[in-house]
Design a protein around this motif. Sequence first.
Motif, PDB file in Angstrom:
ATOM      1  N   SER A 274      29.457  43.175  35.091  1.00  0.00           N
ATOM      2  CA  SER A 274      29.338  42.582  33.764  1.00  0.00           C
ATOM      3  C   SER A 274      29.145  43.680  32.725  1.00  0.00           C
ATOM      4  O   SER A 274      28.378  44.626  32.942  1.00  0.00           O
ATOM      5  CB  SER A 274      28.148  41.616  33.716  1.00  0.00           C
ATOM      6  OG  SER A 274      28.353  40.544  34.607  1.00  0.00           O
TER       7      SER A 274
ATOM      8  N   THR B  31      36.766  41.885  30.348  1.00  0.00           N
ATOM      9  CA  THR B  31      37.100  40.691  29.568  1.00  0.00           C
ATOM     10  C   THR B  31      37.551  41.065  28.163  1.00  0.00           C
ATOM     11  O   THR B  31      38.466  40.444  27.601  1.00  0.00           O
ATOM     12  CB  THR B  31      35.900  39.733  29.516  1.00  0.00           C
ATOM     13  OG1 THR B  31      35.591  39.301  30.855  1.00  0.00           O
ATOM     14  CG2 THR B  31      36.212  38.500  28.673  1.00  0.00           C
TER      15      THR B  31
ATOM     16  N   GLN C 246      37.285  30.301  32.439  1.00  0.00           N
ATOM     17  CA  GLN C 246      36.430  29.965  33.573  1.00  0.00           C
ATOM     18  C   GLN C 246      35.905  28.534  33.479  1.00  0.00           C
ATOM     19  O   GLN C 246      35.757  27.843  34.474  1.00  0.00           O
ATOM     20  CB  GLN C 246      35.262  30.953  33.640  1.00  0.00           C
ATOM     21  CG  GLN C 246      34.346  30.752  34.834  1.00  0.00           C
ATOM     22  CD  GLN C 246      33.229  31.779  34.883  1.00  0.00           C
ATOM     23  OE1 GLN C 246      33.117  32.623  34.008  1.00  0.00           O
ATOM     24  NE2 GLN C 246      32.402  31.707  35.888  1.00  0.00           N
TER      25      GLN C 246
ATOM     26  N   ASP D 109      40.496  34.346  33.545  1.00  0.00           N
ATOM     27  CA  ASP D 109      39.160  34.923  33.393  1.00  0.00           C
ATOM     28  C   ASP D 109      38.210  34.265  34.385  1.00  0.00           C
ATOM     29  O   ASP D 109      37.821  33.111  34.216  1.00  0.00           O
ATOM     30  CB  ASP D 109      38.674  34.703  31.956  1.00  0.00           C
ATOM     31  CG  ASP D 109      37.351  35.412  31.678  1.00  0.00           C
ATOM     32  OD1 ASP D 109      36.909  36.196  32.536  1.00  0.00           O
ATOM     33  OD2 ASP D 109      36.768  35.163  30.611  1.00  0.00           O
ATOM     34  N   GLU D 110      37.849  35.001  35.450  1.00  0.00           N
ATOM     35  CA  GLU D 110      36.986  34.479  36.518  1.00  0.00           C
ATOM     36  C   GLU D 110      37.470  33.087  36.927  1.00  0.00           C
ATOM     37  O   GLU D 110      36.700  32.114  36.904  1.00  0.00           O
ATOM     38  CB  GLU D 110      35.533  34.420  36.050  1.00  0.00           C
ATOM     39  CG  GLU D 110      34.955  35.731  35.574  1.00  0.00           C
ATOM     40  CD  GLU D 110      34.519  36.654  36.711  1.00  0.00           C
ATOM     41  OE1 GLU D 110      34.700  36.265  37.893  1.00  0.00           O
ATOM     42  OE2 GLU D 110      34.020  37.751  36.427  1.00  0.00           O
TER      43      GLU D 110
ATOM     44  N   GLY E 196      35.405  31.116  39.858  1.00  0.00           N
ATOM     45  CA  GLY E 196      33.953  31.260  39.897  1.00  0.00           C
ATOM     46  C   GLY E 196      33.204  29.957  40.107  1.00  0.00           C
ATOM     47  O   GLY E 196      32.095  29.955  40.652  1.00  0.00           O
TER      48      GLY E 196
ATOM     49  N   ARG F 103      37.278  28.349  47.330  1.00  0.00           N
ATOM     50  CA  ARG F 103      37.684  29.561  46.613  1.00  0.00           C
ATOM     51  C   ARG F 103      38.645  30.385  47.462  1.00  0.00           C
ATOM     52  O   ARG F 103      39.652  30.893  46.965  1.00  0.00           O
ATOM     53  CB  ARG F 103      36.442  30.387  46.251  1.00  0.00           C
ATOM     54  CG  ARG F 103      36.731  31.561  45.329  1.00  0.00           C
ATOM     55  CD  ARG F 103      35.466  32.094  44.695  1.00  0.00           C
ATOM     56  NE  ARG F 103      34.517  32.621  45.653  1.00  0.00           N
ATOM     57  CZ  ARG F 103      33.334  32.103  45.908  1.00  0.00           C
ATOM     58  NH1 ARG F 103      32.931  31.019  45.276  1.00  0.00           N
ATOM     59  NH2 ARG F 103      32.523  32.649  46.788  1.00  0.00           N
TER      60      ARG F 103
ATOM     61  N   THR G  74      37.754  39.644  37.178  1.00  0.00           N
ATOM     62  CA  THR G  74      36.751  39.151  38.114  1.00  0.00           C
ATOM     63  C   THR G  74      35.723  40.237  38.408  1.00  0.00           C
ATOM     64  O   THR G  74      35.992  41.428  38.234  1.00  0.00           O
ATOM     65  CB  THR G  74      37.398  38.670  39.435  1.00  0.00           C
ATOM     66  OG1 THR G  74      36.396  38.116  40.293  1.00  0.00           O
ATOM     67  CG2 THR G  74      38.078  39.819  40.164  1.00  0.00           C
ATOM     68  N   HIS G  75      34.548  39.806  38.842  1.00  0.00           N
ATOM     69  CA  HIS G  75      33.559  40.755  39.368  1.00  0.00           C
ATOM     70  C   HIS G  75      33.439  40.583  40.886  1.00  0.00           C
ATOM     71  O   HIS G  75      32.667  41.275  41.536  1.00  0.00           O
ATOM     72  CB  HIS G  75      32.184  40.523  38.716  1.00  0.00           C
ATOM     73  CG  HIS G  75      31.585  39.183  39.050  1.00  0.00           C
ATOM     74  ND1 HIS G  75      31.840  38.054  38.328  1.00  0.00           N
ATOM     75  CD2 HIS G  75      30.768  38.800  40.061  1.00  0.00           C
ATOM     76  CE1 HIS G  75      31.194  37.022  38.868  1.00  0.00           C
ATOM     77  NE2 HIS G  75      30.551  37.450  39.929  1.00  0.00           N
ATOM     78  N   ASP G  76      34.247  39.662  41.442  1.00  0.00           N
ATOM     79  CA  ASP G  76      34.222  39.360  42.874  1.00  0.00           C
ATOM     80  C   ASP G  76      35.187  40.296  43.602  1.00  0.00           C
ATOM     81  O   ASP G  76      36.404  40.163  43.497  1.00  0.00           O
ATOM     82  CB  ASP G  76      34.620  37.899  43.085  1.00  0.00           C
ATOM     83  CG  ASP G  76      34.448  37.440  44.531  1.00  0.00           C
ATOM     84  OD1 ASP G  76      34.829  38.196  45.444  1.00  0.00           O
ATOM     85  OD2 ASP G  76      33.945  36.325  44.744  1.00  0.00           O
TER      86      ASP G  76
ATOM     87  N   GLU H  23      37.666  38.616  46.074  1.00  0.00           N
ATOM     88  CA  GLU H  23      38.726  37.915  45.351  1.00  0.00           C
ATOM     89  C   GLU H  23      39.808  38.896  44.914  1.00  0.00           C
ATOM     90  O   GLU H  23      41.003  38.652  45.085  1.00  0.00           O
ATOM     91  CB  GLU H  23      38.096  37.236  44.133  1.00  0.00           C
ATOM     92  CG  GLU H  23      38.973  36.263  43.401  1.00  0.00           C
ATOM     93  CD  GLU H  23      38.161  35.488  42.374  1.00  0.00           C
ATOM     94  OE1 GLU H  23      37.284  34.691  42.793  1.00  0.00           O
ATOM     95  OE2 GLU H  23      38.362  35.716  41.171  1.00  0.00           O
TER      96      GLU H  23
END
Length: 390
Positions: free
Chosen positions: A65, A70, A109, A185-186, A189, A196, A218-220, A223
């Motif tokens: 984050s 983004t 999201q 965007d995500e 989530g 998922r 994403t921050h995953d 994914e």
Amino acid sequence: MTEARKRDSLAIGAVRRDFAPWLDPNAKPLIRFESVTKRYGDFVAVDNLTLNIFEREFFCLLGPSGCGKTTLMRMLAGFDEPTSGRVVLADQVINGIPPYRRPVNMMFQSYALFPHMNVEKNIAFGLVQDGLPRQEIRDRVADILRLVQLTPFAGRKPDQLSGGQRQRVALARALVKRPKVLLLDEPLGALDKKLREETQFELMDLQVNLGMTFLVVTHDQEEAMTMADRIAVMDKGTIKQIAPPGQVYEQPSSRYVAEFIGDVNIIEGKVSAVESGRLRIERADGLGSLLIEAPSEITTTMGQSIAVALRPEKLVLHRDAPAGATNLLSGEIWDIGYLGDWTIYLVKLESGKIIRVSRANASRFVEQPLTWDDKVYLTFAPEAGVLLTQ
């Protein structure tokens, strides 16, 4: 899986295997961020960033984050303007062009579905706003409903759908306008883990079938690793590495990337010798040395401080010290995590450092299973370690 589905999957697999326009010096990027900076007062969200994304690429911006991913997507969508630099799409500079005039669409999201409209009307909304003929709207909506497998739910409202179905409606609404680029965007989530994972593969299939460019934020890590053709790992408004998932994982360009992507053990040391193209690394804890494959692009000097990155699955656990092992560490099992398909062992070395080791549970039963406080030895091949100089 039906025979048709198997054939489609094989075809999609072949497309993804052969797709690598970034390796072609003559290929022209569809999207170019040219020395782009975005400031909010004194805060620099994106810092002099240059990035190329190619047509039909499934590209992922990955990072924690606040890293700027983004913001970068919003500048492409037109919701934010660069403080300096250019954003180019299909050879057109799009700085200053409002979002509704850009050939991109964004899936948020939150999905942002209209609760008073049914699925069909939610999907058709953008086409109605654009003033398309009614028959074309009906045809396009029917086509996209079939594509995302929502035809039986066309008359339902969002509160009558599951989370996964609402996600597909939002996706269909973004795709029905046939943008050059879809921004996500995500996107997954809000879904549970199993759904998922299923949706990741559905998105990959959909992107190949449509021949469209997808840009995902994403921050995953899982994914990104599953879906992307290439990943840009970001930190503090800059890109630390851009590469296909396998390269980012197996050949991280820096300690930051190695530690951010997946699990990793870092062992500090100094270069003490060169042996047939391999580096001898004296461990900083003074408890021996390691022999590591030396890639040609890394230049080192004797006595130079260096770090060795070791992925947990590259380490092998032994009850007894194996004879002639090239790289040997020893310690005690400090903790154990059973995950079903894998077991995670935390091994405490004599120096006190904790090393993470993962072992696949290939058999239902293991003779003499390892348990807490057992003395164990760890080995790994010289090519398993990654040298990090930054």
